[in-house]
Design an enzyme around this catalytic site. Structure first.
Site, PDB file in Angstrom:
ATOM      1  N   LYS A   1       0.849  -1.194   0.000  1.00 29.14           N
ATOM      2  CA  LYS A   1       0.000   0.000   0.000  1.00 29.14           C
ATOM      3  C   LYS A   1       0.880   1.238   0.000  1.00 29.14           C
ATOM      4  O   LYS A   1       0.946   2.002   0.967  1.00 29.14           O
ATOM      5  CB  LYS A   1      -0.956  -0.033   1.190  1.00 29.14           C
ATOM      6  CG  LYS A   1      -1.896  -1.242   1.136  1.00 29.14           C
ATOM      7  CD  LYS A   1      -2.952  -1.224   2.210  1.00 29.14           C
ATOM      8  CE  LYS A   1      -3.908  -2.402   2.050  1.00 29.14           C
ATOM      9  NZ  LYS A   1      -5.022  -2.384   3.010  1.00 29.14           N
TER      10      LYS A   1
ATOM     11  N   ALA B   1      -3.183  -6.323   9.895  1.00 26.81           N
ATOM     12  CA  ALA B   1      -2.535  -7.619  10.059  1.00 26.81           C
ATOM     13  C   ALA B   1      -2.822  -8.222  11.431  1.00 26.81           C
ATOM     14  O   ALA B   1      -3.017  -9.438  11.570  1.00 26.81           O
ATOM     15  CB  ALA B   1      -1.026  -7.469   9.861  1.00 26.81           C
TER      16      ALA B   1
ATOM     17  N   LYS C   1      -5.216   6.711   1.497  1.00 30.32           N
ATOM     18  CA  LYS C   1      -5.808   6.486   2.819  1.00 30.32           C
ATOM     19  C   LYS C   1      -4.747   6.566   3.913  1.00 30.32           C
ATOM     20  O   LYS C   1      -5.042   6.954   5.049  1.00 30.32           O
ATOM     21  CB  LYS C   1      -6.581   5.167   2.852  1.00 30.32           C
ATOM     22  CG  LYS C   1      -5.778   3.911   2.531  1.00 30.32           C
ATOM     23  CD  LYS C   1      -5.269   3.197   3.754  1.00 30.32           C
ATOM     24  CE  LYS C   1      -4.469   1.968   3.395  1.00 30.32           C
ATOM     25  NZ  LYS C   1      -3.967   1.250   4.584  1.00 30.32           N
TER      26      LYS C   1
ATOM     27  N   ASN D   1      -0.010   4.625  10.502  1.00 26.62           N
ATOM     28  CA  ASN D   1      -0.029   5.969   9.928  1.00 26.62           C
ATOM     29  C   ASN D   1      -0.756   6.951  10.839  1.00 26.62           C
ATOM     30  O   ASN D   1      -0.317   8.083  11.027  1.00 26.62           O
ATOM     31  CB  ASN D   1      -0.683   5.934   8.543  1.00 26.62           C
ATOM     32  CG  ASN D   1       0.193   5.242   7.529  1.00 26.62           C
ATOM     33  OD1 ASN D   1       1.164   5.794   7.026  1.00 26.62           O
ATOM     34  ND2 ASN D   1      -0.113   3.976   7.237  1.00 26.62           N
TER      35      ASN D   1
END
Length: 331
Positions: A109, A143, A194, A259
């Site tokens: 990503k 995860a 995102k 993030n």
């Protein structure tokens, strides 16, 4: 029906470990690339990844561990890349085995820095892999929750629907639901953005903005994302699908989101460098912010949230000042 054949996981972080867990439950055999031999030795001794998701144990008879990327490319039919995007270019420079005839799935990503290409674009333009041999895994999928077998929804994007469907069958289980999509590029860019918006959410949290504002931020982020996706790949898509909106919400709100955590530290006054040093894992959105800013210089899409995060991370503008300016632009 297309057969994905034997599958190798390229990457050894938390998401790579989660995907390895999902796949090996179906196939009962995977190849698995680790960069360092000492980590492989630790894995064999402990029967789990020594650094990530250590609660997930593997049957060593079902896992072929290797630090030889060329061997894995040569021996396996389907390669799932799950490395951090900043490392993909240097890793692929070591490859001598041809990639173009393999079915390559990226679960990365992020964007390849310097090239400013999402991973399937990079693999197609630099390594000559045709579109029909490229796929992407997207969707809201921490995860840590996969490790706990909490219900997860994944989307496989590929221009070849039959191959996408075959890949979903290798991923589906009692806790993983899957579907297919033709929007490969859209899914990839959404997964990059995102992360950027999750950093924004974290910054706002660190500055003590409340849930009311966070909801406005997320809704504006989705509008911004839609403008960008329509500029890059103008096809019919529903932004409320889980691969777009769902991934945005879980990354923007969840405590598992690295993030958001990174952004929260910035909002609380950490410097970028000190926040990066304290975190154990890479916040992809840091690199994605710079790459998306450079990409948008050519597209000229109105992206005030991206601009605000870029100014805070790279221009060292005060988060208090930048977010106040951003709030004044929202309605």
């Amino acid at each position: 029906m297309y057969d994905v054949g034997n599958i190798a996981i390229i990457g050894s972080g938390s998401w790579a470990t989660a995907i390895a867990k999902i796949v090996v439950e179906h196939t009962h055999h995977i190849g698995w690339f680790f960069r360092h031999d000492d980590k492989i030795e630790d894995f064999r001794r402990l029967e789990h990844n020594p650094a990530y998701l250590t609660s997930v144990h593997f049957d060593l008879n079902e896992v072929t561990l290797s630090s030889d990327i060329n061997r894995l490319i040569q021996d396996y039919d389907t390669l799932i890349f799950v490395t951090p995007s900043p490392y993909l270019k240097s890793l692929l420079k070591k490859t001598k085995a041809k990639l173009r005839d393999k079915f390559i799935v990226t679960a990365i990503k992020g964007i390849v820095p310097e090239e400013n290409l999402v991973c399937t674009e990079y693999l197609r333009k630099i390594h000559g892999v045709p579109d029909e041999n490229l796929a992407v895994i997207g969707g809201p999928s921490h995860a840590e929750e996969v490790a706990m077998e909490r219900l997860t929804y994944l989307t496989v994007g590929c221009t070849d629907t039959e191959k996408a469907q075959a890949m979903t069958q290798a991923l589906a289980s009692h806790y993983v639901k899957t579907k297919v999509s033709p929007d490969v590029i859209g899914i990839e860019y959404a997964s990059v953005l995102k992360n950027v918006y999750a950093i924004a959410a974290g910054i706002c949290s660190g500055l003590n903005y409340g849930d009311n504002f966070q909801a406005v931020l997320m809704s504006n982020a989705m509008q911004e994302m839609e403008r960008l996706l329509n500029a890059i790949n103008p096809i019919q898509r529903s932004m409320t699908d889980s691969v777009y909106l769902g991934d945005q919400l879980v990354t923007g709100y969840s405590n598992f989101s690295r993030n958001r955590t990174f952004g929260t530290m910035i909002g609380k006054g950490y410097s970028v460098k000190s926040a990066q040093m304290e975190m154990e894992m890479i916040a992809e959105g840091y690199y994605g912010t710079k790459c998306m800013k450079e990409i948008n210089r050519h597209l000229h899409v109105d992206m005030p949230i991206l601009d605000a995060v870029y100014n805070i991370l790279y221009e060292r503008i005060s988060p208090q000042i930048e977010i106040k300016l951003l709030t004044d632009s929202f309605r």
